[in-house]
Design an enzyme around this catalytic site. Sequence first.
Site, PDB file in Angstrom:
ATOM      1  N   TYR A   1       0.841  -1.216   0.000  1.00  0.00           N
ATOM      2  CA  TYR A   1       0.000   0.000   0.000  1.00  0.00           C
ATOM      3  C   TYR A   1       0.872   1.261   0.000  1.00  0.00           C
ATOM      4  O   TYR A   1       0.490   2.307  -0.520  1.00  0.00           O
ATOM      5  CB  TYR A   1      -0.971  -0.031   1.185  1.00  0.00           C
TER       6      TYR A   1
ATOM      7  N   LYS B   1      -2.987   8.430   3.038  1.00  0.00           N
ATOM      8  CA  LYS B   1      -4.217   8.228   3.829  1.00  0.00           C
ATOM      9  C   LYS B   1      -4.015   8.748   5.254  1.00  0.00           C
ATOM     10  O   LYS B   1      -4.941   9.305   5.844  1.00  0.00           O
ATOM     11  CB  LYS B   1      -4.615   6.745   3.853  1.00  0.00           C
TER      12      LYS B   1
HETATM   13  N1  LIG Z   1     -11.280  -0.228  -3.141  1.00  0.00           N
HETATM   14  C1  LIG Z   1     -10.768  -0.355  -1.934  1.00  0.00           C
HETATM   15  O1  LIG Z   1     -10.332  -1.441  -1.533  1.00  0.00           O
HETATM   16  C2  LIG Z   1     -10.708   0.829  -1.008  1.00  0.00           C
HETATM   17  C3  LIG Z   1     -10.572   0.636   0.365  1.00  0.00           C
HETATM   18  C4  LIG Z   1     -10.508   1.734   1.214  1.00  0.00           C
HETATM   19  C5  LIG Z   1     -10.577   3.012   0.686  1.00  0.00           C
HETATM   20  N2  LIG Z   1     -10.710   3.178  -0.659  1.00  0.00           N
HETATM   21  C6  LIG Z   1     -10.782   4.536  -1.183  1.00  0.00           C
HETATM   22  O2  LIG Z   1     -12.023   4.739  -1.813  1.00  0.00           O
HETATM   23  C7  LIG Z   1     -11.898   5.845  -2.707  1.00  0.00           C
HETATM   24  C8  LIG Z   1     -12.541   5.491  -4.040  1.00  0.00           C
HETATM   25  O3  LIG Z   1     -11.778   4.482  -4.684  1.00  0.00           O
HETATM   26  P1  LIG Z   1     -12.405   3.199  -5.374  1.00  0.00           P
HETATM   27  O4  LIG Z   1     -11.767   2.018  -4.748  1.00  0.00           O
HETATM   28  O5  LIG Z   1     -13.880   3.300  -5.416  1.00  0.00           O
HETATM   29  O6  LIG Z   1     -11.785   3.248  -6.841  1.00  0.00           O
HETATM   30  P2  LIG Z   1     -12.258   4.030  -8.169  1.00  0.00           P
HETATM   31  O7  LIG Z   1     -11.114   3.849  -9.110  1.00  0.00           O
HETATM   32  O8  LIG Z   1     -13.565   3.558  -8.614  1.00  0.00           O
HETATM   33  O9  LIG Z   1     -12.368   5.540  -7.699  1.00  0.00           O
HETATM   34  C9  LIG Z   1     -11.264   6.399  -7.593  1.00  0.00           C
HETATM   35  C10 LIG Z   1     -11.713   7.707  -8.210  1.00  0.00           C
HETATM   36  O10 LIG Z   1     -10.705   8.712  -8.048  1.00  0.00           O
HETATM   37  C11 LIG Z   1     -10.831   9.536  -9.201  1.00  0.00           C
HETATM   38  N3  LIG Z   1      -9.680  10.394  -9.404  1.00  0.00           N
HETATM   39  C12 LIG Z   1      -8.379  10.035  -9.606  1.00  0.00           C
HETATM   40  N4  LIG Z   1      -7.637  11.127  -9.867  1.00  0.00           N
HETATM   41  C13 LIG Z   1      -8.486  12.199  -9.834  1.00  0.00           C
HETATM   42  C14 LIG Z   1      -8.339  13.596 -10.041  1.00  0.00           C
HETATM   43  N5  LIG Z   1      -7.151  14.132 -10.346  1.00  0.00           N
HETATM   44  N6  LIG Z   1      -9.420  14.398  -9.928  1.00  0.00           N
HETATM   45  C15 LIG Z   1     -10.629  13.873  -9.614  1.00  0.00           C
HETATM   46  N7  LIG Z   1     -10.838  12.559  -9.405  1.00  0.00           N
HETATM   47  C16 LIG Z   1      -9.781  11.730  -9.522  1.00  0.00           C
HETATM   48  C17 LIG Z   1     -10.997   8.535 -10.329  1.00  0.00           C
HETATM   49  O11 LIG Z   1     -11.470   9.151 -11.499  1.00  0.00           O
HETATM   50  C18 LIG Z   1     -11.990   7.575  -9.705  1.00  0.00           C
HETATM   51  O12 LIG Z   1     -13.308   7.974 -10.004  1.00  0.00           O
HETATM   52  C19 LIG Z   1     -10.412   6.155  -2.773  1.00  0.00           C
HETATM   53  O13 LIG Z   1     -10.121   7.216  -1.886  1.00  0.00           O
HETATM   54  C20 LIG Z   1      -9.790   4.875  -2.250  1.00  0.00           C
HETATM   55  O14 LIG Z   1      -8.492   5.073  -1.709  1.00  0.00           O
HETATM   56  C21 LIG Z   1     -10.782   2.120  -1.512  1.00  0.00           C
END
Ligand SMILES: NC(=O)c1ccc[n+]([C@@H]2O[C@H](COP(=O)([O-])OP(=O)(O)OC[C@H]3O[C@@H](n4cnc5c(N)ncnc54)[C@H](O)[C@@H]3O)[C@@H](O)[C@H]2O)c1
Length: 256
Positions: free
Chosen positions: A158, A165
């Site tokens: 990570y 984070k």
């Molecule tokens: N998937 C997991 O396991 C998990 C676990 C905990 C937290 N998260 C967090 O959840 C959040 C959403 O991620 P996800 O897993 O749904 O993946 P995802 O890829 O569907 O979403 C990530 C989003 O970030 C956007 N993004 C990236 N660069 C950008 C920019 N410059 N301007 C605007 N938007 C931008 C992307 O377009 C995308 O829509 C993130 O913060 C991620 O770290 C994810």
Amino acid sequence: MNFSLAGKTFVVMGVANKRSIAWGIARSLHNAGARLVFTYAGERLESSVRELADSLGAEGTLVLPCDVTSDEDITTCFAQIKEAVGTIHGVAHCIAFAKTEELKGEYLNTTRDGFLLAHNISSYSLTAVAKEARGLMTEGGSIVTLTYLGGERAIKNYNVMGVAKASLDASVRYLAADLGKDGIRVNSISAGPIRTLSAKVIGEFNTILKEIEENAPLRRTTTPEEVGDTAVFLFSDMSRGITGENIHVDSGYHIL
Ligand SMILES: NC(=O)c1ccc[n+]([C@@H]2O[C@H](COP(=O)([O-])OP(=O)(O)OC[C@H]3O[C@@H](n4cnc5c(N)ncnc54)[C@H](O)[C@@H]3O)[C@@H](O)[C@H]2O)c1
């Protein structure tokens, strides 16, 4: 007090496709009666986000571009939202990015560019967005962001995203301290691993999912719906006494 969000408007940032956690949050908000505004990054996402937004059946849903690396984009986006809907009641910030090569191997090899990029998009953007959103939350509001256990512990692969984070988690507390006097609450949800576009690039992601399935107290992985329903709680008045908090929605894995 109840979970109904009828008559309230929320900005959902970070839908990329139907697997996105932001989309899980959008569906939960929609089910609670909320009106939604979507923002997306980059032209290539416009049609898929528009299609998903339309699938909810609400007429005239606003879908706007907002690349969070650009202050101008954020300012323009929230000005357009203000013009179209006036007051908003919350923002779901579901945005993160790090270079694929930084999400494997040793954290020690993180580059300066990679470090700054991850922090810019995944952490600073919450502060930049909160600054613009504040003026639209004239009736108070709730900001929810998404974090991960890798900000609290060193989790293999990570790497720089975990450090970003940790910075995001600290921002939640400082923003909560600043915005509380305006009746605006700021909280995070620490989601368990979910297979999304962003998660796929994390090294050995399948091993992480298997570990949760086998060992988390609830013996199953997290769903976007579970995160979405917790977000509705944080957006609703039912959570009115909570700010600066992080809620783990991870089948209990963090207690181990
Ligand atoms: N998937 C997991 O396991 C998990 C676990 C905990 C937290 N998260 C967090 O959840 C959040 C959403 O991620 P996800 O897993 O749904 O993946 P995802 O890829 O569907 O979403 C990530 C989003 O970030 C956007 N993004 C990236 N660069 C950008 C920019 N410059 N301007 C605007 N938007 C931008 C992307 O377009 C995308 O829509 C993130 O913060 C991620 O770290 C994810």
